[in-house]
Design a protein around this motif. Structure first.
Motif, mmCIF file in Angstrom:
data_model
loop_
_atom_site.group_PDB
_atom_site.id
_atom_site.type_symbol
_atom_site.label_atom_id
_atom_site.label_comp_id
_atom_site.label_asym_id
_atom_site.label_seq_id
_atom_site.Cartn_x
_atom_site.Cartn_y
_atom_site.Cartn_z
ATOM 1 N N PRO A 195 15.328 -11.909 -8.264
ATOM 2 C CA PRO A 195 14.199 -11.566 -7.391
ATOM 3 C C PRO A 195 14.427 -10.235 -6.666
ATOM 4 C CG PRO A 195 14.818 -13.869 -7.109
ATOM 5 C CD PRO A 195 15.905 -13.233 -7.932
ATOM 6 N N PHE A 196 13.383 -9.467 -6.524
ATOM 7 C CA PHE A 196 13.461 -8.207 -5.791
ATOM 8 C C PHE A 196 12.117 -7.940 -5.130
ATOM 9 C CE2 PHE A 196 11.981 -7.118 -10.024
ATOM 10 C CZ PHE A 196 11.003 -6.147 -9.809
ATOM 11 N N SER A 197 12.106 -6.984 -4.208
ATOM 12 C CA SER A 197 10.907 -6.654 -3.455
ATOM 13 C C SER A 197 10.019 -5.696 -4.244
ATOM 14 C CB SER A 197 11.275 -6.024 -2.107
ATOM 15 O OG SER A 197 10.135 -5.440 -1.503
ATOM 16 N N ALA A 198 8.853 -6.177 -4.641
ATOM 17 C CA ALA A 198 7.892 -5.306 -5.317
ATOM 18 C C ALA A 198 7.370 -4.234 -4.362
ATOM 19 C CB ALA A 198 6.734 -6.112 -5.880
ATOM 20 N N HIS A 199 7.289 -4.590 -3.081
ATOM 21 C CA HIS A 199 6.802 -3.605 -2.112
ATOM 22 C C HIS A 199 7.743 -2.412 -2.041
ATOM 23 C CE1 HIS A 199 6.016 -2.229 2.216
ATOM 24 N NE2 HIS A 199 4.950 -1.896 1.529
ATOM 25 N N SER A 200 9.042 -2.655 -1.969
ATOM 26 C CA SER A 200 10.006 -1.553 -1.932
ATOM 27 C C SER A 200 9.919 -0.714 -3.198
ATOM 28 C CB SER A 200 11.423 -2.094 -1.757
ATOM 29 O OG SER A 200 11.562 -2.746 -0.514
ATOM 30 N N SER A 201 9.765 -1.383 -4.330
ATOM 31 C CA SER A 201 9.671 -0.662 -5.594
ATOM 32 C C SER A 201 8.390 0.165 -5.663
ATOM 33 C CB SER A 201 9.722 -1.647 -6.764
ATOM 34 O OG SER A 201 9.783 -0.965 -7.992
ATOM 35 N N MET A 202 7.278 -0.402 -5.204
ATOM 36 C CA MET A 202 6.024 0.350 -5.186
ATOM 37 C C MET A 202 6.103 1.525 -4.213
ATOM 38 S SD MET A 202 4.155 -1.017 -7.488
ATOM 39 C CE MET A 202 5.634 -1.535 -8.392
ATOM 40 N N GLN A 203 6.799 1.342 -3.094
ATOM 41 C CA GLN A 203 7.007 2.451 -2.166
ATOM 42 C C GLN A 203 7.764 3.586 -2.846
ATOM 43 O OE1 GLN A 203 8.868 0.158 1.096
ATOM 44 N NE2 GLN A 203 7.343 1.091 2.442
ATOM 45 N N THR A 321 0.064 3.212 2.218
ATOM 46 C CA THR A 321 -1.080 2.330 2.006
ATOM 47 C C THR A 321 -1.213 1.934 0.536
ATOM 48 O OG1 THR A 321 -2.473 4.295 1.866
ATOM 49 C CG2 THR A 321 -2.371 3.185 3.991
ATOM 50 N N THR A 322 -0.985 2.885 -0.366
ATOM 51 C CA THR A 322 -1.087 2.583 -1.798
ATOM 52 C C THR A 322 -0.002 1.602 -2.227
ATOM 53 O OG1 THR A 322 -1.970 4.807 -2.163
ATOM 54 C CG2 THR A 322 -1.234 3.592 -4.100
ATOM 55 N N ALA A 323 1.213 1.802 -1.733
ATOM 56 C CA ALA A 323 2.312 0.894 -2.074
ATOM 57 C C ALA A 323 2.026 -0.522 -1.589
ATOM 58 C CB ALA A 323 3.620 1.406 -1.469
ATOM 59 N N SER A 324 1.485 -0.653 -0.383
ATOM 60 C CA SER A 324 1.168 -1.983 0.144
ATOM 61 C C SER A 324 0.039 -2.623 -0.653
ATOM 62 C CB SER A 324 0.789 -1.885 1.625
ATOM 63 O OG SER A 324 1.895 -1.461 2.403
ATOM 64 N N GLY A 325 -0.964 -1.831 -1.037
ATOM 65 C CA GLY A 325 -2.037 -2.364 -1.863
ATOM 66 C C GLY A 325 -1.529 -2.874 -3.201
ATOM 67 N N LEU A 326 -0.623 -2.135 -3.828
ATOM 68 C CA LEU A 326 -0.027 -2.570 -5.100
ATOM 69 C C LEU A 326 0.818 -3.833 -4.911
ATOM 70 C CD1 LEU A 326 0.969 0.940 -6.422
ATOM 71 C CD2 LEU A 326 -0.515 -0.663 -7.651
ATOM 72 N N ALA A 327 1.570 -3.875 -3.815
ATOM 73 C CA ALA A 327 2.408 -5.058 -3.551
ATOM 74 C C ALA A 327 1.534 -6.300 -3.402
ATOM 75 C CB ALA A 327 3.249 -4.827 -2.297
ATOM 76 N N TYR A 478 -0.460 -3.399 6.954
ATOM 77 C CA TYR A 478 -0.037 -4.787 6.811
ATOM 78 C C TYR A 478 0.446 -5.067 5.392
ATOM 79 C CZ TYR A 478 -1.579 -6.364 11.388
ATOM 80 O OH TYR A 478 -1.692 -6.564 12.736
ATOM 81 N N PRO A 479 1.724 -4.836 5.095
ATOM 82 C CA PRO A 479 2.283 -5.240 3.806
ATOM 83 C C PRO A 479 2.660 -6.719 3.823
ATOM 84 C CG PRO A 479 3.957 -4.145 5.112
ATOM 85 C CD PRO A 479 2.685 -4.095 5.928
ATOM 86 N N PRO A 480 3.065 -7.278 2.650
ATOM 87 C CA PRO A 480 3.495 -8.686 2.603
ATOM 88 C C PRO A 480 4.757 -8.909 3.426
ATOM 89 C CG PRO A 480 2.995 -7.841 0.399
ATOM 90 C CD PRO A 480 3.032 -6.661 1.310
ATOM 91 N N ASN A 481 4.820 -10.064 4.103
ATOM 92 C CA ASN A 481 5.918 -10.287 5.051
ATOM 93 C C ASN A 481 7.278 -10.463 4.393
ATOM 94 O OD1 ASN A 481 5.176 -12.886 4.047
ATOM 95 N ND2 ASN A 481 6.096 -13.864 5.824
ATOM 96 N N ARG A 482 7.342 -10.876 3.111
ATOM 97 C CA ARG A 482 8.637 -10.993 2.436
ATOM 98 C C ARG A 482 8.830 -9.889 1.390
ATOM 99 N NH1 ARG A 482 6.777 -16.293 2.127
ATOM 100 N NH2 ARG A 482 6.771 -16.341 -0.153
ATOM 101 N N GLY A 483 8.001 -8.870 1.464
ATOM 102 C CA GLY A 483 8.185 -7.737 0.556
ATOM 103 C C GLY A 483 7.583 -7.927 -0.818
ATOM 104 N N ALA A 484 6.726 -8.928 -0.996
ATOM 105 C CA ALA A 484 6.143 -9.241 -2.309
ATOM 106 C C ALA A 484 7.261 -9.470 -3.335
ATOM 107 C CB ALA A 484 5.207 -8.130 -2.777
ATOM 108 N N GLN A 485 7.989 -10.545 -3.149
ATOM 109 C CA GLN A 485 9.113 -10.861 -4.046
ATOM 110 C C GLN A 485 8.615 -11.199 -5.451
ATOM 111 O OE1 GLN A 485 12.644 -10.965 -3.294
ATOM 112 N NE2 GLN A 485 11.819 -9.686 -1.639
ATOM 113 N N VAL A 486 9.224 -10.597 -6.446
ATOM 114 C CA VAL A 486 8.891 -10.863 -7.848
ATOM 115 C C VAL A 486 10.183 -11.011 -8.646
ATOM 116 C CG1 VAL A 486 6.730 -9.558 -7.696
ATOM 117 C CG2 VAL A 486 8.793 -8.426 -8.539
ATOM 118 N N LYS A 487 10.043 -11.585 -9.848
ATOM 119 C CA LYS A 487 11.204 -11.710 -10.747
ATOM 120 C C LYS A 487 10.777 -11.269 -12.138
ATOM 121 C CE LYS A 487 12.905 -15.800 -11.811
ATOM 122 N NZ LYS A 487 13.662 -17.067 -11.667
ATOM 123 N N LEU A 488 11.534 -10.346 -12.720
ATOM 124 C CA LEU A 488 11.291 -9.880 -14.073
ATOM 125 C C LEU A 488 11.976 -10.850 -15.030
ATOM 126 C CD1 LEU A 488 10.359 -7.584 -16.047
ATOM 127 C CD2 LEU A 488 12.616 -6.554 -15.702
#
Length: 492
Positions: A195-203, A321-327, A478-488
């Motif tokens: 698991p990793f933060s999609a928000h951080s990756s989108m940022q 804003t774009t990164a948060s929207g993608l997350a 307002y991004p996701p509170n856990r960073g939009a966790q995803v797993k590849l």
């Protein structure tokens, strides 16, 4: 686009600009270039000392005819707003309707509007009566007083005209290959089955895109340093709480923020000076090069300080804003199997319309920016009430986008609703509206579409936790509170 306080401001490793960048060298480099003149350039950090400190707004003297609101002490209601805005607004709508007021410390007298007809009137209102620049005053210490976000009237329209061309029409196509390349490079780094933060990756993706598109930086070391520093500018708690905007020593939030801002400013001023001296300036595709050549109706160019403010506005607003929207799109899609399946199918079939609808639905159900504000200069009629002079009149994306009369089952993530019927202009407002509509809206949606297509064309993803994530305040977003966790789970 709350349940947690803003993240604390990180401590910069140094309070000095890089050795090769000093205020004197930056000012000197800019002033020796023959045109345009920058003889009025001050050291990058000096003008901040002349800005008035952000004070807590006084309540309007006369609130006769103002909308009703909760009778809660303003020192309690203000923190409630900052820490749990979504909950507060929904409670007030249920009790008071589509227009209500909030008396809050440290925000002042706020009027919230969630009626699309009234939102249209606000967005189309006389800019001398409703000032959006003053409504964005919270951004001044980051974006700067010459930012297009902070200007009003003729000055705003003048700068907006200079900044619009790179974000529309044929210019967008120029950035498509760059966005795909940067997205693919980041996707290649994603770990498998971890698991990793999609928000951080989108940022990371959106910041690299905006740095390349706006500044055109080719030097990897300089680019990486800005990638490290820029996101931290939005992390200081002092930006939200005026009582923290005092220098109380090296470890105080305000001293740390000022030191960080000074380092970023030094790098931006140096980049401006480098571009001014570039003999190939006219051939460069980056936005800074275009702005350096732009002239207003009187033939005047932007000063270095004006350029700095527009650059920081584009860099921060254009990636966060774009990164948060993608997350949020990833977070919602991976928890809605039918949408996930249809989105993958649409991408495989080059069905861009469904991708666009998924982006619109994500920005509706989880608006990244929760409101658009105007400072009332003269009393303004809104609904059955009067917004008094001095009030902050806000159009709420959060409430409008979640109105069941406009969007049945508003919490459901259903892109098909945008296939079935295009929303009215003032019922879907993630980019604001009127002459203050976000100048980067077309760029942001273009970028989101490319990144979404690359992610789902190349990756098999799942949500490691079925529980939905909630919005968490990060300054004004307002991004996701856990960073939009995803797993590849696999590469396609």
């Amino acid at each position: 686009m709350s349940t947690a306080t803003p993240a604390p401001a990180p401590t910069p490793t140094s309070t000095e600009p890089p050795a090769s960048v000093t205020p004197a060298s930056v000012a000197g480099a800019a002033s020796t270039h023959p045109a345009p003149s920058t003889s009025n350039l001050s050291p990058p950090q000096s003008r901040w000392d002349t800005l008035p400190r952000r004070e807590v707004p006084a309540l309007p003297a006369d609130t006769t005819g103002a909308p009703p609101g909760p009778r809660i002490p303003r020192h309690i209601l203000g923190p409630y707003w900052l820490l749990a805005e979504h909950d507060l607004l929904e409670r007030c709508r249920r009790r008071f309707g589509e227009v209500f007021s909030l008396r809050m410390w440290p925000v002042g007298f706020v009027i919230v509007v969630a009626d699309p007809a009234e939102i249209k009137r606000v967005f189309m209102g006389d800019p001398d009566q409703l000032r959006a620049g003053e409504g964005n005053a919270i951004m001044e210490q980051v974006a700067g007083p010459e930012s297009v976000l902070l200007l009003d009237g003729g000055r705003h329209l003048n700068r907006r005209k200079l900044m619009l061309p790179p974000f529309h029409g044929e210019r967008l196509a120029v950035y498509g290959e760059l966005i795909s390349e940067i997205a693919d490079d980041e996707i290649d780094r994603w770990p498998l089955n971890v698991p990793f933060s999609a928000h951080s990756s989108m940022q990371a993706i959106t910041l690299r895109v905006i740095l390349r598109a706006v500044l055109g930086i080719d030097d990897d070391a300089r680019r990486l340093e800005l990638e490290r520093l820029l996101p931290k500018l939005l992390n200081s708690p002092a930006l939200l709480w005026p009582f923290l905007q005092y220098d109380l020593g090296a470890r105080s939030p305000w001293r740390r923020f000022q030191a960080l801002r000074e380092r970023v400013d030094a790098m931006l001023f140096e980049e401006i000076a480098r571009k001014r001296e570039d003999p190939d300036l006219a051939q460069r595709p980056d936005i800074l090069s275009m702005l350096l050549q732009a002239r207003d109706e009187d033939g005047r160019a932007m000063s270095d300080e004006e350029l700095r403010d527009q650059l920081i506005t584009l860099l921060l607003a254009g990636h966060e804003t774009t990164a948060s929207g993608l997350a949020w799109l990833l977070e919602r899609t991976l928890r809605t199997p039918a949408v996930h399946a249809r989105l993958r199918e649409a991408i495989a079939q080059d069905d861009e319309r469904y991708v666009e609808c998924a982006i619109k639905e994500s920005l509706r159900v989880r608006p990244v920016v929760p409101l658009a504000a105007r400072r009332v200069i003269e009393p303004f009629e809104v609904g059955d009430y009067t917004a008094p002079a001095g009030a902050l009149l806000t159009c709420s994306m959060t409430l409008t986008h979640s109105d069941p009369r406009l969007y049945p089952e508003p919490e459901a993530f259903r892109p098909e609703r945008f296939l079935e019927d295009a929303p009215d202009t003032y019922t879907w407002i993630p980019f604001g509206g009127g002459v203050r509509r976000c100048i980067g809206a077309a760029f942001a949606t273009f970028e989101m579409k490319i990144i979404v297509q690359r992610v789902f064309a190349r990756c098999a993803l799942e949500a490691p936790d079925a529980r939905p994530e909630r919005p968490r305040r990060r300054f004004v977003t307002y991004p996701p509170n856990r960073g939009a966790q995803v797993k590849l789970t696999g590469r396609l």
